[in-house]
Design an enzyme around this catalytic site. Structure first.
Site, PDB file in Angstrom:
ATOM      1  N   LYS A  11     -36.624 -53.720 -32.203  1.00 14.82           N
ATOM      2  CA  LYS A  11     -35.183 -53.439 -32.525  1.00 14.82           C
ATOM      3  C   LYS A  11     -35.030 -55.534 -32.290  1.00 14.82           C
ATOM      4  O   LYS A  11     -36.107 -55.714 -31.880  1.00 14.82           O
ATOM      5  CB  LYS A  11     -34.638 -53.309 -31.396  1.00 14.82           C
ATOM      6  CG  LYS A  11     -35.145 -51.772 -31.499  1.00 14.82           C
ATOM      7  CD  LYS A  11     -34.326 -50.855 -30.146  1.00 14.82           C
ATOM      8  CE  LYS A  11     -34.739 -49.678 -30.495  1.00 14.82           C
ATOM      9  NZ  LYS A  11     -33.582 -48.255 -29.637  1.00 14.82           N
ATOM     10  N   TYR A  51     -28.859 -42.619 -36.442  1.00 13.51           N
ATOM     11  CA  TYR A  51     -29.152 -42.414 -34.894  1.00 13.51           C
ATOM     12  C   TYR A  51     -27.802 -40.882 -34.601  1.00 13.51           C
ATOM     13  O   TYR A  51     -27.237 -41.016 -33.293  1.00 13.51           O
ATOM     14  CB  TYR A  51     -28.707 -43.785 -33.649  1.00 13.51           C
ATOM     15  CG  TYR A  51     -29.122 -45.053 -33.165  1.00 13.51           C
ATOM     16  CD1 TYR A  51     -30.858 -43.799 -32.084  1.00 13.51           C
ATOM     17  CD2 TYR A  51     -29.445 -46.224 -33.517  1.00 13.51           C
ATOM     18  CE1 TYR A  51     -31.654 -44.739 -32.301  1.00 13.51           C
ATOM     19  CE2 TYR A  51     -31.217 -46.107 -33.358  1.00 13.51           C
ATOM     20  CZ  TYR A  51     -31.869 -45.879 -32.738  1.00 13.51           C
ATOM     21  OH  TYR A  51     -32.678 -46.554 -31.917  1.00 13.51           O
ATOM     22  N   HIS A 122     -38.034 -48.714 -31.264  1.00 12.11           N
ATOM     23  CA  HIS A 122     -37.896 -47.211 -31.364  1.00 12.11           C
ATOM     24  C   HIS A 122     -39.244 -46.482 -31.803  1.00 12.11           C
ATOM     25  O   HIS A 122     -40.573 -47.277 -31.945  1.00 12.11           O
ATOM     26  CB  HIS A 122     -37.489 -47.420 -32.643  1.00 12.11           C
ATOM     27  CG  HIS A 122     -37.011 -45.691 -33.017  1.00 12.11           C
ATOM     28  ND1 HIS A 122     -36.494 -45.102 -32.357  1.00 12.11           N
ATOM     29  CD2 HIS A 122     -37.718 -44.852 -33.601  1.00 12.11           C
ATOM     30  CE1 HIS A 122     -36.696 -43.712 -32.638  1.00 12.11           C
ATOM     31  NE2 HIS A 122     -37.525 -43.895 -33.859  1.00 12.11           N
ATOM     32  N   GLU A 133     -37.473 -39.433 -40.300  1.00  9.14           N
ATOM     33  CA  GLU A 133     -37.611 -40.909 -39.913  1.00  9.14           C
ATOM     34  C   GLU A 133     -38.804 -41.551 -40.706  1.00  9.14           C
ATOM     35  O   GLU A 133     -38.284 -42.301 -41.803  1.00  9.14           O
ATOM     36  CB  GLU A 133     -37.816 -41.118 -38.064  1.00  9.14           C
ATOM     37  CG  GLU A 133     -36.645 -40.710 -37.168  1.00  9.14           C
ATOM     38  CD  GLU A 133     -37.608 -40.930 -36.015  1.00  9.14           C
ATOM     39  OE1 GLU A 133     -36.282 -41.168 -35.100  1.00  9.14           O
ATOM     40  OE2 GLU A 133     -38.217 -41.130 -35.905  1.00  9.14           O
TER      41      GLU A 133
HETATM   42  P1  IDP Z   1     -35.530 -43.739 -27.360  1.00  8.02           P
HETATM   43  O1  IDP Z   1     -35.298 -44.292 -28.398  1.00  8.02           O
HETATM   44  O2  IDP Z   1     -36.883 -43.453 -25.387  1.00  8.02           O
HETATM   45  O3  IDP Z   1     -35.984 -41.671 -28.185  1.00  8.02           O
HETATM   46  P2  IDP Z   1     -33.369 -41.575 -26.883  1.00  8.02           P
HETATM   47  O4  IDP Z   1     -32.559 -40.992 -26.227  1.00  8.02           O
HETATM   48  O5  IDP Z   1     -32.997 -41.427 -28.384  1.00  8.02           O
HETATM   49  O6  IDP Z   1     -34.526 -42.656 -26.299  1.00  8.02           O
HETATM   50  O7  IDP Z   1     -31.853 -42.963 -27.410  1.00  8.02           O
HETATM   51  C1  IDP Z   1     -32.110 -43.804 -28.250  1.00  8.02           C
HETATM   52  C2  IDP Z   1     -31.642 -45.109 -27.904  1.00  8.02           C
HETATM   53  O8  IDP Z   1     -30.513 -45.697 -27.522  1.00  8.02           O
HETATM   54  C3  IDP Z   1     -32.083 -45.453 -26.328  1.00  8.02           C
HETATM   55  O9  IDP Z   1     -33.595 -46.318 -26.764  1.00  8.02           O
HETATM   56  C4  IDP Z   1     -31.963 -46.737 -26.262  1.00  8.02           C
HETATM   57  O10 IDP Z   1     -31.514 -48.220 -26.950  1.00  8.02           O
HETATM   58  C5  IDP Z   1     -30.418 -46.360 -26.430  1.00  8.02           C
HETATM   59  N1  IDP Z   1     -30.005 -45.688 -25.101  1.00  8.02           N
HETATM   60  C6  IDP Z   1     -30.329 -44.085 -24.743  1.00  8.02           C
HETATM   61  N2  IDP Z   1     -30.060 -43.894 -23.578  1.00  8.02           N
HETATM   62  C7  IDP Z   1     -29.008 -44.770 -23.092  1.00  8.02           C
HETATM   63  C8  IDP Z   1     -27.715 -44.581 -22.100  1.00  8.02           C
HETATM   64  O11 IDP Z   1     -28.001 -44.028 -21.647  1.00  8.02           O
HETATM   65  N3  IDP Z   1     -27.808 -46.302 -21.873  1.00  8.02           N
HETATM   66  C9  IDP Z   1     -27.481 -47.575 -22.934  1.00  8.02           C
HETATM   67  N4  IDP Z   1     -28.197 -46.945 -23.880  1.00  8.02           N
HETATM   68  C10 IDP Z   1     -29.205 -45.620 -24.495  1.00  8.02           C
HETATM   69 MG    MG Z   2     -35.453 -40.577 -29.308  1.00  4.77          MG
END
Ligand code: IDP
Ligand code: MG
Length: 146
Positions: A11, A51, A122, A133
Site C-alpha cells: 500500500k 474495496y 493487502h 482479486e
Molecule cells: P484485511 O485487509 O485484513 O483483509 P479488511 O477487513 O478486509 O481487512 O479491511 C480492508 C482494509 O480496510 C484494511 O486492510 C484496512 O486498511 C482498512 N480497515 C479495516 N478495518 C478498519 C478499521 O476499523 N479502521 C480503519 N481502517 C480499517
Molecule cells: Mg480483506
C-alpha cells in the site's frame, strides 16, 4: 497443502517509505514466489471498486482516499497454502495490534500516523476472494508460475 495464488498489494504508506524490497525479501524468504508484479497508481474509482465490499463502513472513505494517494505495488504470490500463509506473514488487520515480526507490525504507516487503514499490505482472505482479486489487476498471460 494445495498450491495457491493470492493477491498482495504493497500500500502507499509502505511504498512511500521505500519498503518494497524489505517486504519482498520477507515474502521470498517465507518460500512464496512472486509470479506477477507491477506498480500503479489507483484512481479513486478503481480503489472504490476494489474495496466495494466495505462501502458504508466508517473507514471506507479514508481508506479509498489513502489507497489512491500514491503508487502501490500489486503482485501475485504463489505457494503451498499461500492464502493463509501470507495472511499470517502480514499479521492482524489493525497494524498496532499485529504481532512483532509481522509485516504490518514492522512496516505500516499507522506506527507514525495512528491511522489504522495505513497497514502496509493487502492480502486476499480466502480462495474465492483471490480468484476475484487477481483478475482485477492481471490477465492470465501476465502470471508466470514457476
Ligand atoms: P484485511 O485487509 O485484513 O483483509 P479488511 O477487513 O478486509 O481487512 O479491511 C480492508 C482494509 O480496510 C484494511 O486492510 C484496512 O486498511 C482498512 N480497515 C479495516 N478495518 C478498519 C478499521 O476499523 N479502521 C480503519 N481502517 C480499517
Ligand atoms: Mg480483506
Amino acid at each position: 497443502m494445495a498450491m495457491e495464488q493470492t493477491l498482495c498489494i504493497i500500500k502507499p504508506d509502505a511504498v512511500s517509505r521505500n519498503y518494497i524490497g524489505r517486504i519482498n525479501t520477507r515474502i521470498e524468504e517465507r518460500g512464496m514466489r512472486i509470479i506477477a508484479l507491477k506498480m500503479l497508481w489507483l484512481s479513486k474509482s478503481r480503489a472504490e471498486e476494489f474495496y466495494a465490499v466495505h462501502r458504508g463502513r466508517s473507514f471506507y472513505e479514508p481508506l479509498v482516499s489513502f489507497m489512491s494517494s500514491g503508487p502501490v505495488v500489486v503482485q501475485v504470490l504463489s505457494g503451498e497454502d499461500a492464502i493463509n500463509d501470507y495472511r499470517k506473514l502480514i499479521g492482524k488487520t489493525n497494524p498496532l495490534k499485529a504481532a512483532p515480526g509481522t509485516l504490518r507490525a514492522d512496516f505500516s504507516g499507522a506506527r507514525h500516523s495512528g491511522a489504522l487503514y495505513e497497514n502496509a499490505l493487502h492480502g486476499s482472505d480466502q480462495l474465492e476472494t483471490a480468484r476475484a482479486e487477481i483478475p482485477f489487476f492481471f490477465k492470465q498471460h501476465e502470471l508466470h508460475p514457476r
